[in-house]
Write a protein that holds these residues in place. Structure first.
Motif, PDB file in Angstrom:
ATOM      1  N   ASP A   8       0.840  -1.202   0.000  1.00  0.00           N
ATOM      2  CA  ASP A   8       0.000   0.000   0.000  1.00  0.00           C
ATOM      3  C   ASP A   8       0.879   1.259   0.000  1.00  0.00           C
ATOM      4  O   ASP A   8       0.756   2.136   0.853  1.00  0.00           O
ATOM      5  N   HIS A  10       1.140   3.407  -2.698  1.00  0.00           N
ATOM      6  CA  HIS A  10       0.273   4.454  -3.251  1.00  0.00           C
ATOM      7  C   HIS A  10       1.019   5.695  -3.724  1.00  0.00           C
ATOM      8  O   HIS A  10       0.575   6.824  -3.491  1.00  0.00           O
ATOM      9  N   ASP A  36      -0.768  -2.587  -4.285  1.00  0.00           N
ATOM     10  CA  ASP A  36      -1.064  -1.148  -4.286  1.00  0.00           C
ATOM     11  C   ASP A  36       0.222  -0.320  -4.300  1.00  0.00           C
ATOM     12  O   ASP A  36       0.462   0.528  -3.433  1.00  0.00           O
ATOM     13  N   HIS A  63      -5.876  -1.162  -6.452  1.00  0.00           N
ATOM     14  CA  HIS A  63      -5.482   0.043  -7.195  1.00  0.00           C
ATOM     15  C   HIS A  63      -4.599  -0.309  -8.397  1.00  0.00           C
ATOM     16  O   HIS A  63      -4.725   0.313  -9.453  1.00  0.00           O
ATOM     17  N   HIS A 117      -3.350  -9.321  -1.263  1.00  0.00           N
ATOM     18  CA  HIS A 117      -3.617  -7.922  -0.940  1.00  0.00           C
ATOM     19  C   HIS A 117      -4.751  -7.777   0.072  1.00  0.00           C
ATOM     20  O   HIS A 117      -4.656  -6.993   1.016  1.00  0.00           O
ATOM     21  N   HIS A 162      -4.345  -3.631   2.296  1.00  0.00           N
ATOM     22  CA  HIS A 162      -5.639  -3.181   1.799  1.00  0.00           C
ATOM     23  C   HIS A 162      -6.390  -2.206   2.699  1.00  0.00           C
ATOM     24  O   HIS A 162      -6.833  -1.175   2.227  1.00  0.00           O
ATOM     25  N   HIS A 164      -5.341  -0.467   5.265  1.00  0.00           N
ATOM     26  CA  HIS A 164      -4.510   0.654   5.748  1.00  0.00           C
ATOM     27  C   HIS A 164      -4.603   0.836   7.261  1.00  0.00           C
ATOM     28  O   HIS A 164      -4.452   1.953   7.762  1.00  0.00           O
TER      29      HIS A 164
END
Ligand SMILES: [Fe+2]
Length: 271
Positions: A8, A10, A36, A63, A117, A162, A164
């Motif tokens: 994650d 991002h 992600d 994502h 994920h 996933h 967070h």
């Protein structure tokens, strides 16, 4: 064996570099990425190139697959869709990036763990294509539904990202079918690392949290996990990173910087 899990990201290259510096001091045997790499922040090109060059085994995040165009989002996810569209355009200028994201596996397996994920109990059937519905969030009701499958699952440990929110869920051995109340949850407090000693009779679902945010527990730190199979421990790390330059970059990025989700994220970075 010492195995490190991170995901994650991002597009947050500041947080990613802090994690990689930390990792370089840990002496690990393997590193897995929980997916992600891209999405949300408008810098997915930086994190994708960096992670692709490192070559860590990586699973697909929602994502990653949205940006790659593997499926479409829920119509209610307006902010996420706009961030996806921006990153999809950005990554179409990076050679091989969309293909790289498209073909990431949905799960990977180690000796006593699975890496995915979201949830090993929400994967597409063999031959079925993933959709956004395979990446719904794990609320209490969904977790309760998973318990019989979790109890009989082939791997004792599950590592995922996933949502967070870093946490360790323990499912102890029970003489009857497990209930939601049987599950113990451990979460790091503020910015301290949390080490859990694993009970050989229990099963564990380790949620690594997010490196790059948005941080749904309101702690703007990079999250990652170390599993030490010899010591039988799992450690959730919280790492600080330079938030001011990220804030400044987002401030000057009007398209993504004006999305309400990113506005809230920036407020947290700036706090
Ligand atoms: Fe994510």
């Amino acid at each position: 064996m010492r195995v490190y899990f991170m995901g994650d990201i991002h597009g947050n290259h500041y947080a990613l570099e802090a994690c990689l510096r930390h990792l370089s001091h840990l002496k690990v045997d393997a590193v897995y990425c929980l997916g992600d790499l891209v999405g949300w922040l408008p810098f997915g090109d930086r994190t994708l190139k960096r992670m692709r060059s490192l070559g860590f085994p990586t699973v697909a995040g929602n994502h990653d697959l949205l940006v790659a165009g593997r499926f479409t989002d829920y119509p209610t996810q307006l902010d996420r869709m706009q961030a996806t569209a921006y990153n999809s355009g950005l990554l179409s200028t990076v050679e091989g990036a969309i293909d790289y994201l498209s073909y990431l596996p949905l799960f990977l397996e180690g000796e006593d763990f699975i890496v995915t994920h979201h949830s090993p109990f929400s994967l597409p059937e063999a031959g079925e294509s993933p959709t956004i519905e395979h990446f719904d969030y794990l609320d209490e009701a969904t977790l309760a539904q998973c318990l019989p499958a979790w109890r009989n699952f082939s791997r004792r440990l599950i590592f995922s990202g996933h949502d967070h929110i870093p946490a360790v869920y323990e499912l102890p051995e029970t003489p009857r079918l497990p209930r939601f109340e049987d599950v113990r949850v451990y979460r790091p407090v503020n910015d301290d690392a949390l080490t859990i000693h694993l009970n050989p009779q229990s099963r564990y679902w380790i949620k690594a949290g997010s490196i790059g945010g948005p941080y749904r527990d309101d702690v703007p730190m990079a999250n990652s996990v170390l599993y030490d199979s010899d010591r039988k421990t799992v450690t959730l790390f919280r790492l600080s990173y330079p938030r001011a330059p990220l804030y400044q970059e987002l401030l000057s990025h009007h398209f993504i910087g004006n999305l309400p989700t990113i506005r809230r994220y920036m407020d947290l970075l700036n706090r």
